[in-house]
Design a protein around this motif. Structure first.
Motif, PDB file in Angstrom:
ATOM      1  N   UNK A 435       0.816  -1.219   0.107  1.00 25.50           N
ATOM      2  CA  UNK A 435       0.007  -0.082  -0.013  1.00 25.50           C
ATOM      3  C   UNK A 435       0.637   1.478  -0.034  1.00 25.50           C
ATOM      4  N   UNK A 436       1.735   1.295   0.885  1.00 24.39           N
ATOM      5  CA  UNK A 436       2.657   2.579   1.011  1.00 24.39           C
ATOM      6  C   UNK A 436       3.465   2.846  -0.237  1.00 24.39           C
ATOM      7  N   UNK A 437       4.015   1.587  -0.556  1.00 20.46           N
ATOM      8  CA  UNK A 437       4.995   1.820  -1.656  1.00 20.46           C
ATOM      9  C   UNK A 437       4.400   2.194  -2.859  1.00 20.46           C
ATOM     10  N   UNK A 438       3.051   1.460  -2.961  1.00 18.39           N
ATOM     11  CA  UNK A 438       2.218   1.988  -4.252  1.00 18.39           C
ATOM     12  C   UNK A 438       1.780   3.359  -4.066  1.00 18.39           C
ATOM     13  N   UNK A 439       1.495   4.084  -2.786  1.00 23.27           N
ATOM     14  CA  UNK A 439       1.351   5.397  -2.766  1.00 23.27           C
ATOM     15  C   UNK A 439       2.507   6.202  -3.247  1.00 23.27           C
ATOM     16  N   UNK A 440       3.719   5.973  -2.903  1.00 23.04           N
ATOM     17  CA  UNK A 440       4.882   6.581  -3.146  1.00 23.04           C
ATOM     18  C   UNK A 440       4.777   6.643  -4.487  1.00 23.04           C
ATOM     19  N   UNK A 441       4.946   5.496  -5.316  1.00 21.52           N
ATOM     20  CA  UNK A 441       4.968   5.570  -6.528  1.00 21.52           C
ATOM     21  C   UNK A 441       4.105   6.132  -7.385  1.00 21.52           C
ATOM     22  N   UNK A 442       2.903   6.577  -6.929  1.00 15.91           N
ATOM     23  CA  UNK A 442       1.946   7.335  -7.469  1.00 15.91           C
ATOM     24  C   UNK A 442       2.022   8.831  -7.310  1.00 15.91           C
ATOM     25  N   UNK A 443       2.652   9.346  -6.133  1.00 16.15           N
ATOM     26  CA  UNK A 443       2.647  10.617  -5.826  1.00 16.15           C
ATOM     27  C   UNK A 443       4.030  11.213  -5.645  1.00 16.15           C
ATOM     28  N   UNK A 444       5.019  10.266  -5.800  1.00 20.90           N
ATOM     29  CA  UNK A 444       6.420  11.032  -6.116  1.00 20.90           C
ATOM     30  C   UNK A 444       7.177  10.830  -6.993  1.00 20.90           C
TER      31      UNK A 444
END
Length: 444
Positions: A435-444
């Protein structure tokens, strides 16, 4: 009584499958939570110190670092707890600006486009952004002021009125929820466990139940150690523990009797998808359809906001007491300094709820369980001689019950906590890598 009962319990229960989670949670509260709260009580009253000073006094200098885990846990939990408390204040104030039905009408077009209930769109709008940031600021400022005033002038006066108000409001809403068409499916989801599901999913249910039990009972974060340090020797710790566990669990159970019937009556048949906004979505829908719903909503959200503030000041008292006791800092300076640091840690949560999950899963799945585990080891195996003696004060000779309690702490409870901690760590690693790695990939 606070957000652990009324906000966190319904959404964690929904994520855990309803009745399956409820069974595991109740067993954990009875078999682990009650003995564990007695451990924190005897440590706090015996030492009359904050968690760091208490553990150092009992176990020696090295244990002050373990006590520091309790302080860190309070920091982490309060940082996002105040954001959630701010949501309740915001919903309370929105009731004065318009009826809840009127608010939802303004979100209908966005809801139709997103294919979600209007109440869910409203929550997404109000839970993040500048408004959430400002209300987080408000809650932390109030907490700092109350803690600076001290225990009796601040904390005690702030919480005395809210307990009967919460009981009255939740009880009335539970009766109303019973009358809703379609509510029966909600009761079945919440109260009819499938034991096959429990056996199949115990690895996820156990850490979730442990985290919820410790969160709502304020265990593993130093709150009960700190408060017990203010108690006299004439107090019956078992009676106090039973009162806390009974009321705390009862309020959480009652919240479920409101939320899940409302969910299913409103067509929401997957409560686990509601997440942190479950209570807001269900209650806003309820108040929008009730005669006098605007007034009831104002009373409900306002009362929960007071309960949330009471829990926030409990957490801030732990870190403040540490600075006062160990560093000799004046109360108002300690409250202001610690409160400011906690406030800054919570700022990211006001702009994206992924940070709430990041902090909440870490605190509840790892920190709370680890803190409780090391405390059980200290009292059960390293310094057991004082524990039964301290517990007997205000009660009398405990006889075989005292030894039964110590051995429960020494073996089965420690084993359960070790397994729970392992499962919590693996769950958190999964969250970080997915989840968190996916969020980082989408937002950073």
């Amino acid at each position: 009584m606070g957000l652990g009962n009324i906000w966190r319990f319904p959404f964690v229960t929904g994520e855990g499958g309803g009745a399956a989670f409820l069974v595991v949670y109740l067993l954990f509260v009875a078999l682990v939570g009650f003995p564990a709260i007695l451990v924190e009580f005897v440590v706090g009253r015996r030492t009359e110190r904050n968690p760091v000073g208490a553990l150092m006094q009992l176990g020696g200098n090295v244990w002050k670092y373990v006590g520091g885990v309790f302080i860190v846990t309070g920091f982490v939990i309060l940082s996002y707890y105040s954001v959630v408390a701010g949501w309740f204040v915001r919903y309370f104030l929105e009731g004065f600006r318009n009826s809840y039905a009127g608010h939802l009408a303004g979100y209908e077009s966005a809801a139709a486009e997103a294919g979600q209930p209007a109440a869910a769109i409203m929550f997404a709008d109000l839970s993040t952004g500048t408004g959430a940031f400002l209300f987080h600021t408000l809650i932390m400022a109030l907490s700092i002021v109350i803690i600076a005033l001290g225990i009796r002038r601040g904390i005690e006066l702030a919480v005395k009125a809210m307990v009967p108000a919460i009981l009255l409001l939740l009880g009335g809403m539970a009766v109303w929820a019973f009358t809703l068409p379609g509510s029966g499916a909600g009761y079945e989801y919440y109260l009819s466990p499938d034991f096959g599901v429990i056996l199949e999913n115990w690895q996820s249910l156990l850490p979730a139940a442990a985290g919820q039990a410790f969160f709502t009972l304020s265990l593993g974060m130093g709150v009960m150690i700190t408060y017990a340090s203010y108690l006299g020797e004439d107090r019956s710790l078992t009676r106090d523990a039973a009162t806390i566990v009974g009321f705390d669990t009862g309020i959480a159970f009652l919240a479920g009797l409101v939320v899940f019937p409302v969910f299913f009556a409103g067509g929401i048949t997957e409560p686990g998808e509601g997440g942190a906004g479950a209570i807001f979505v269900s209650m806003t829908d309820a108040f929008a359809g009730l005669p006098g719903g605007r007034l009831l909503g104002i009373l409900f959200f306002g009362t929960v906001a007071i309960a949330a503030l009471s829990s926030a000041i409990s957490l801030l008292e732990v870190v403040t007491a540490y600075v006062i006791d160990e560093k000799g800092v004046e109360r108002w300076k300690a409250a202001l300094g610690m409160g400011t640091v906690v406030y800054l840690l919570g700022v990211p949560v006001t702009f994206d709820l992924i940070f709430l999950d990041l902090l909440d899963l870490f605190a509840n799945g790892i920190l709370l369980v680890f803190g409780a585990l090391v405390l059980m080891v200290l009292v059960g195996w390293i310094t057991p001689s004082f524990a039964v003696e301290e517990l007997s004060k205000g009660i009398g000779d405990l006889g075989a019950w005292g030894q039964a309690w110590i051995w429960a702490v020494r073996v089965p409870i420690i084993v359960v906590l070790v397994v729970t901690l392992y499962l919590g760590v693996t769950d958190y690693i999964d969250f970080l890598t997915q989840d968190f790695a996916g969020w980082i990939g989408e937002n950073l």
